[in-house]
Design an enzyme around this catalytic site. Structure first.
Site, PDB file in Angstrom:
ATOM      1  N   ARG A 196      53.163  54.239  97.664  1.00  0.00           N
ATOM      2  CA  ARG A 196      52.759  55.340  97.750  1.00  0.00           C
ATOM      3  C   ARG A 196      53.645  56.358  97.849  1.00  0.00           C
ATOM      4  NH1 ARG A 196      48.421  54.796 101.880  1.00  0.00           N
ATOM      5  NH2 ARG A 196      47.507  52.978 100.918  1.00  0.00           N
ATOM      6  N   THR A 197      54.587  56.249  98.716  1.00  0.00           N
ATOM      7  CA  THR A 197      55.452  57.220  99.073  1.00  0.00           C
ATOM      8  C   THR A 197      56.336  57.918  97.737  1.00  0.00           C
ATOM      9  OG1 THR A 197      55.851  56.522 101.395  1.00  0.00           O
ATOM     10  CG2 THR A 197      57.415  58.119 100.599  1.00  0.00           C
ATOM     11  N   LYS A 243      74.719  45.235  92.033  1.00  0.00           N
ATOM     12  CA  LYS A 243      76.205  44.773  91.612  1.00  0.00           C
ATOM     13  C   LYS A 243      77.369  44.912  92.464  1.00  0.00           C
ATOM     14  CE  LYS A 243      74.567  46.079  86.905  1.00  0.00           C
ATOM     15  NZ  LYS A 243      74.497  47.168  85.950  1.00  0.00           N
ATOM     16  N   ARG A 268      64.914  56.740 100.242  1.00  0.00           N
ATOM     17  CA  ARG A 268      64.592  55.860 101.212  1.00  0.00           C
ATOM     18  C   ARG A 268      65.501  54.749 101.263  1.00  0.00           C
ATOM     19  NH1 ARG A 268      58.443  53.422 102.131  1.00  0.00           N
ATOM     20  NH2 ARG A 268      58.090  55.448 102.934  1.00  0.00           N
ATOM     21  N   HIS A 279      60.592  59.600 109.310  1.00  0.00           N
ATOM     22  CA  HIS A 279      59.836  59.797 107.919  1.00  0.00           C
ATOM     23  C   HIS A 279      59.175  61.137 108.135  1.00  0.00           C
ATOM     24  CE1 HIS A 279      57.876  58.965 104.442  1.00  0.00           C
ATOM     25  NE2 HIS A 279      56.953  57.966 104.750  1.00  0.00           N
TER      26      HIS A 279
END
Lengths: 315, 430
Positions: free
Chosen positions: A64-65, A92, A114, A142
């Protein structure tokens, strides 16, 4: 949008709520309000960020975000690239700073990040030239969630100041709670946190909130009831004994809601655990639940953030 | 139906809650105490009242046993609520706190209801119930403390097991503060207990028995005290047996933490020499300690560091005791001997009578949030009449408990229960 384009904005990054002022927040919310109607129109596309590059760098799974930020960027005309951890060179063995330096060399204008660790957006903002937007860092903040919640509340209640807002559930691990506490305090709301003693930090009062461990007391006369998601791994005996006990004590149902104000608004950042923190009967009642509206406001708020935090940047 | 009042006259009234030690009487009507005190005399009774003469014997509140294993459901071959009720009544006990080590374990609200119903139907004394602290008493996940609390438990405990996982203990203590119920712990660090069977010391070394260092107790007590300081939980150590742990409790009480301590008669009356020639009936958990520690327990009862003496009644069948020492099950029956054995402390001049009775009446009642443990007007007439001086010898075969695993078989005791009343009804008479 012409009036807002004239307004300058002092901040270069959106890392947390704390460094925003009342005026900053009002400007962000006013700007977002303007974008709501645009998002409802048939032609949703603007050219405000035409030629700009937005990279969504997501180290944690999010649908969603990430989608919300992606749509916001596209509606403003930016070129949007999604990088998730599965497809990046982080797997990696590249360090976070190396990844950031690599991305920086590609001259993006906006980096939406995020990460599971608190403080990562701060770290990157010191290494990168473009605007860094925090899309959730660990248990820290957030900020766009708090802004979209504030916009939703303002739409429904006409104000933030003086409202009693009860934030309920897993406060300890919640970045949504921290951002909301910060924002609501700045805007003059009365913030309460409600949750089991294992999921509320023992020094939560220091954040400027009233602490309750009972829904009956915490929800009394509340204007806004904000439910938080309880992660599955915390339900089975480590923090709370069981789902059924959690729902009985802290799950929001009609009975527990009776002590709140009659016109109390129910919010949830999603995704919901029905039957854990919220009863479907409440979640699906559009007269009291603002959950869908929160999602809609999310896109508008992120458009406002992309707009305002890139102002004043010439590159 | 209206019953005539009944008076117990000419008794030595001993009520620790009010520091009363006086001659007088108790007037009982419809199971409740109508009045009590020095003014209750034969010539001043209500019309139609019956009475009996206590001949100067001691009349105290019925004893409250904060810690007993009743074995029902699941282990009825060792004890049932009915036999435990008879044993308790014979020991002057009118309220038993039943521990959750049953089969199934009391970690589900529905089991609390079943046990409460069985107790009402079959047990002659009052039973309150302690719920599990962790699911299945396994020390891995928190039990449903909230639902157990709603079902009516008075405390939480994992019985004879301590929670070794310090993070689980921290969260469980924090979680318990929402319910205002004490957590009762077996204070021994499990990693140090291992498969040990006896306290570390000269006796264990000479006998070649695997030992448990006595510091296992203080380590767990210290660990929990730090967690209590952080979480604000209410905590009770079930049966302390060492000087170091008791000193930790003293410090915690000085710091005003919600900490209380208990012990059992065998820890103030016996030491590790009792194991003698591998006597499995002297195997208990925690193990009997060396003499210095036993003396420390006595001193702690005397100075009030120890708030509660409980029976730690743990019935074991003969075949689980008639085994090599290290294979025998720990535990002793104790309902019938809790008061007589503890009265040694009074007869030896070590602890005053009211202070001693306090640890078996209002002390445990306060711990468990119960209104009993006092002689109080308007409250149920739960009373214990005993002869303070009467000498007798304990014969294990005559115990009313279904299991006979007492550590005091053949011991000479002074002080004997004569009569026990629960809500005014005689449930035991010598």
């Amino acid at each position: 949008m012409t009036h807002s384009e004239k307004t300058q904005f002092a901040h270069r990054h959106l890392l947390d709520i704390d460094r925003l002022s009342v005026a900053d927040i009002n400007l962000l919310l006013d700007t977002a309000s303007g974008y709501v109607s645009k998002s409802r129109a048939r032609d949703k596309k603007l050219s405000l960020l035409h030629g700009r590059t937005q990279i969504n760098l997501f180290f944690e799974n999010s649908t969603r975000t990430r989608t919300s930020f992606e749509l916001a960027g596209m509606r403003l005309g930016a070129d949007v690239i999604n990088m998730s951890v599965g497809s990046s060179s982080v797997k990696k063995g590249e360090t976070l700073i190396d990844t950031a330096m690599t991305l920086n060399a590609m001259h993006p204008d906006i980096l939406v990040i995020r990460h599971g660790d608190s403080g990562v957006p701060h770290l990157l903002s010191q290494k990168i030239d473009c605007a860094v937007i925090n899309a959730g860092d660990g248990s820290h903040e957030h900020p766009t969630q708090a802004l979209l919640d504030a916009l939703t509340i303002r739409n429904r209640k006409g104000r933030l100041e003086g409202l009693i807002v009860a934030i309920c559930g897993d406060i300890l691990h919640s970045r949504v709670a921290r951002s909301n506490i910060a924002l609501l305090n700045i805007m003059g709301a009365r913030v309460r946190v409600v949750g089991p003693t294992t999921l509320v930090p023992s020094n939560a009062k220091a954040l400027g909130v009233e602490v309750y461990h009972s829904m009956k007391e915490g929800l009394k006369d509340a204007d806004i009831v904000m439910m938080l998601r309880l992660q599955t791994e915390r339900m089975q005996g480590a923090f709370v004994p069981s789902v059924r006990e959690y729902f009985k004590l802290f799950g929001l149902d009609k009975k527990k809601l009776e002590v709140a104000k009659p016109d109390a608004l129910i919010m949830h950042p999603g995704p919901m655990n029905r039957g854990v923190e919220i009863d479907s009967e409440i979640a699906d009642d559009i007269t009291i639940s603002a959950i869908s509206e929160q999602v809609e406001m999310g896109v508008a708020v992120r458009m406002a953030c992309l707009d305002l935090f890139t102002r004043g940047r010439t590159q | 139906m209206m019953n005539a009042p009944h008076a117990l006259l000419n008794a030595r009234l001993l009520d620790p809650a009010t520091n009363t030690d006086t001659m007088g009487g108790v007037l009982i009507k419809d199971g409740l105490i109508l009045d009590w005190g020095t003014h209750i005399k034969a010539d001043a009774l209500p019309d139609g009242a019956t009475y009996e003469n206590c001949h100067g014997k001691c009349l105290s509140p019925g004893l409250v046993d904060a810690h007993a294993y009743l074995c029902e459901p699941g282990k009825e071959h060792r004890e049932t609520m009915e036999t435990a009720g008879h044993a308790a009544a014979a020991g002057g006990i009118t309220t038993i706190n039943a521990f959750p080590a049953t089969e199934p374990v009391i970690d589900d609200p529905s089991i609390v209801e079943v046990i409460a119903r069985r107790a009402r139907e079959t047990c002659s004394v009052n039973i309150c119930i302690t719920g599990a602290l962790s699911k299945g008493l396994e020390g891995k996940e928190m039990a449903e403390l909230g639902l157990l609390c709603e079902a009516g438990v008075v405390a939480f405990s994992d019985g004879q097991k301590a929670i070794g996982d310090i993070n689980l203990m921290r969260r469980t203590l924090a979680y318990s503060t929402m319910f205002n119920k004490p957590i009762i712990v077996h204070a021994e660090e499990p990693a140090l207990v291992g498969s040990g069977v006896m306290t570390g010391g000269r006796t264990a070394t000479a006998m070649g028995l695997k030992s448990i260092p006595s510091c296992a107790e203080a380590i767990l007590v210290e660990r929990d005290i730090r967690l209590i300081a952080m979480t604000g939980a209410t905590w009770h150590a079930a049966h302390l047996s060492t000087l170091d742990a008791l000193n930790s409790i003293r410090r915690a009480k000085d710091e005003q933490l919600h900490v209380t301590a208990g012990t059992a008669p065998h820890y103030h009356a016996l030491n590790d020499l009792e194991v003698g020639e591998y006597r499995t009936f002297a195997r208990v958990s925690p193990p009997l300690r060396e003499e210095d520690d036993r003396r420390a327990v006595v001193a702690a009862i005397k100075d009030g560091t120890i708030d509660v003496i409980s029976s730690q009644h743990l019935p074991q069948s003969a075949d689980s005791k008639r085994l090599p020492f290290s294979q025998a099950k720990p535990g002793v029956v104790g309902l019938e001997t809790m008061l007589p054995v503890s009265l040694r402390l009074y007869h030896n001049g070590e602890v005053g009578l009211l202070d001693l009775l306090r640890t078996m009446t209002v002390g445990p009642a306060k711990l468990l949030g119960l209104a009993c443990g006092k002689i109080e007007t308007g409250k149920p007439a739960d009373l214990c009449l005993f002869d303070l001086e009467k000498p007798w010898q304990l014969d294990a075969t005559l115990l009313k408990s279904k299991s006979k695993n007492t550590a005091f078989d053949g011991h000479l005791l002074q002080g004997r229960i004569l009569k026990t009343f629960v809500s005014g009804t005689v449930v035991f008479e010598l």
